[in-house]
Each structure stands twice: as C-alpha cells, then as structure tokens.
Design a protein around this motif. Structure first.
Motif, PDB file in Angstrom:
ATOM      1  N   VAL A   1       0.912  -4.119  -1.525  1.00 52.45           N
ATOM      2  CA  VAL A   1       0.005  -3.812  -0.413  1.00 52.45           C
ATOM      3  C   VAL A   1       0.491  -2.525   0.243  1.00 52.45           C
ATOM      4  N   VAL A   2      -0.436  -1.649   0.528  1.00 53.23           N
ATOM      5  CA  VAL A   2      -0.130  -0.461   1.327  1.00 53.23           C
ATOM      6  C   VAL A   2      -0.913  -0.602   2.628  1.00 53.23           C
TER       7      VAL A   2
ATOM      8  N   ILE B   1      -2.835   0.588  -6.743  1.00 51.46           N
ATOM      9  CA  ILE B   1      -2.215  -0.310  -5.769  1.00 51.46           C
ATOM     10  C   ILE B   1      -3.214  -1.436  -5.492  1.00 51.46           C
ATOM     11  N   PRO B   2      -2.813  -2.695  -5.719  1.00 53.55           N
ATOM     12  CA  PRO B   2      -3.780  -3.801  -5.667  1.00 53.55           C
ATOM     13  C   PRO B   2      -4.479  -4.007  -4.329  1.00 53.55           C
ATOM     14  N   HIS B   3      -3.762  -3.810  -3.211  1.00 51.76           N
ATOM     15  CA  HIS B   3      -4.342  -4.092  -1.897  1.00 51.76           C
ATOM     16  C   HIS B   3      -4.036  -2.958  -0.932  1.00 51.76           C
TER      17      HIS B   3
ATOM     18  N   VAL C   1       5.910   7.172  -1.461  1.00 52.11           N
ATOM     19  CA  VAL C   1       5.447   6.487  -2.664  1.00 52.11           C
ATOM     20  C   VAL C   1       4.855   7.534  -3.595  1.00 52.11           C
ATOM     21  N   ASP C   2       5.386   7.607  -4.812  1.00 53.03           N
ATOM     22  CA  ASP C   2       4.832   8.467  -5.858  1.00 53.03           C
ATOM     23  C   ASP C   2       3.593   7.765  -6.393  1.00 53.03           C
TER      24      ASP C   2
ATOM     25  N   LEU D   1       3.406   1.376   6.163  1.00 51.14           N
ATOM     26  CA  LEU D   1       4.147   0.208   5.709  1.00 51.14           C
ATOM     27  C   LEU D   1       3.697  -0.117   4.293  1.00 51.14           C
ATOM     28  N   ILE D   2       4.637  -0.528   3.475  1.00 53.83           N
ATOM     29  CA  ILE D   2       4.284  -1.052   2.163  1.00 53.83           C
ATOM     30  C   ILE D   2       4.886  -2.436   2.017  1.00 53.83           C
ATOM     31  N   ILE D   3       4.235  -3.256   1.225  1.00 59.13           N
ATOM     32  CA  ILE D   3       4.806  -4.519   0.775  1.00 59.13           C
ATOM     33  C   ILE D   3       5.009  -4.316  -0.718  1.00 59.13           C
ATOM     34  N   ALA D   4       6.265  -4.399  -1.125  1.00 58.90           N
ATOM     35  CA  ALA D   4       6.627  -4.039  -2.496  1.00 58.90           C
ATOM     36  C   ALA D   4       7.477  -5.132  -3.129  1.00 58.90           C
TER      37      ALA D   4
END
Length: 187
Positions: A109-110, A135-137, A66-67, A84-87
């Motif tokens: 979410v990261v 990143i919000p969460h 992730v940049d 893990l990311i939620i994108a």
C-alpha cells in the motif's frame, strides 16, 4: 542541480537535500517543501492507528524513496517519496543490509496525504504512476473537511479502480483487515 536526466541510481547517489525533499520524475529532480504541521500530525496519527493492525509480514515506513521501476535500469527514472508505505517486512531487512531503496514490488500500500499544492499530483499523476508500477493499493487521504480516504486497488489493464471517498471510519479487508478513524487524524 544536475544538468542531465538522472537514472534512479544517479538520484540515489545525490543524497538528501538541505531542506524539503526531492523526487525523481522522468529523470528530472523535483523539489518539494517540507510538509506542514497539520500534515505531519495526520501522518503520525495514521501510522499509530495502522501499527497495531498490521500483520507480522508487513511494516509501515514514513517518508522514504521508492523506485517505481517504470523504465529499465540506467534510463531516466522515477522515484517517489510517498508519505507512508506499507511494505513487506523482509524487503525492509534487505534495504537495511544493502543500503538501497524500496522497489515498487516491495510495496503493498502506498499512502499520500493531500497537501494544498499536491492535489492534482496525488489524485492524477501519482495515481497513474503507482498503478503503472504495479503497487496493489493506493490510499489518498484528503485533510479537507470532512477528512476522507479514497482507496484505489489494481484492476488489471485499467490501472486502479477507485472506491468512493470514505469519511468517518474507513474499513477494508484487503490487503489486510483494517479500520481507521479518519476523524482522529486531526485531533
């Protein structure tokens, strides 16, 4: 190893290392060993629990760059590889088409799973970087007994506001309704 500070584009051009993984921190290449079995089992169990609960416009992706977008393009940059990311699903489609990496604003979410050698990095350094990236969460999963999850969310100029560590069942309504059985991450 490069002999100069790298931009995110320079970093992306390096490709994958032969073993472990890399991240880019202030233009410096940071090498990390491959995760241990316990870490990978917990990550898989977490992903399985998330899969059925994600709304259609979101998807999860494990172990991807992730940049963080913390500096202008071309300057020594920051690229992290969260567990893990939620994108946004549409971002994943763009990434596949353009063969590029996720940007921080694609990520909802990261998630980092704390390893013995990453505790300070996950709780302090990445906490600040992910917050600064917008990143919000940010969810920090600690596999020490009892397994816990600290849910952090953006709180304006203050960066992240951290909820108390949750054990047993983690439940949230934001950024989507979710329930996670933390005790099942290690079974």
């Amino acid at each position: 190893m490069p002999d100069h500070l790298l931009s995110v584009a320079d970093y992306a051009a390096l490709g994958e290392p032969d073993s472990g993984f890399t991240e880019l921190v202030e233009g410096r290449l940071v090498m990390s060993p491959s995760p241990k079995r316990r870490h990978n089992k917990a990550l898989y169990a977490l992903a399985r629990q998330l899969e059925a609960q994600l709304p259609d416009h979101l998807e999860f992706v494990q172990d991807i760059d992730v940049d963080l977008g913390l500096v202008p393009s071309g300057e020594p940059g920051f690229a992290r590889r969260p567990d893990l990311i939620i994108a946004l699903r549409e971002a994943g489609e763009r990434i596949d088409e353009e063969d590029t990496m996720y940007h921080a604003d694609d990520v909802v979410v990261v998630v980092e799973i704390v390893s013995p050698g990453s505790k300070r990095t996950d709780y302090v350094t990445k906490h600040g970087e992910y917050a600064d990236a917008g990143i919000p969460h940010y969810w920090i999963v600690d596999l020490s007994e009892p397994v816990s999850l600290v849910a952090c969310h953006q709180a304006g100029e203050l960066g992240y506001q951290d909820a108390p560590a949750t054990t047993g069942e983690f439940a949230a309504t934001e950024p989507f309704p979710v329930k996670l059985d933390l005790d099942r991450l290690l079974t």
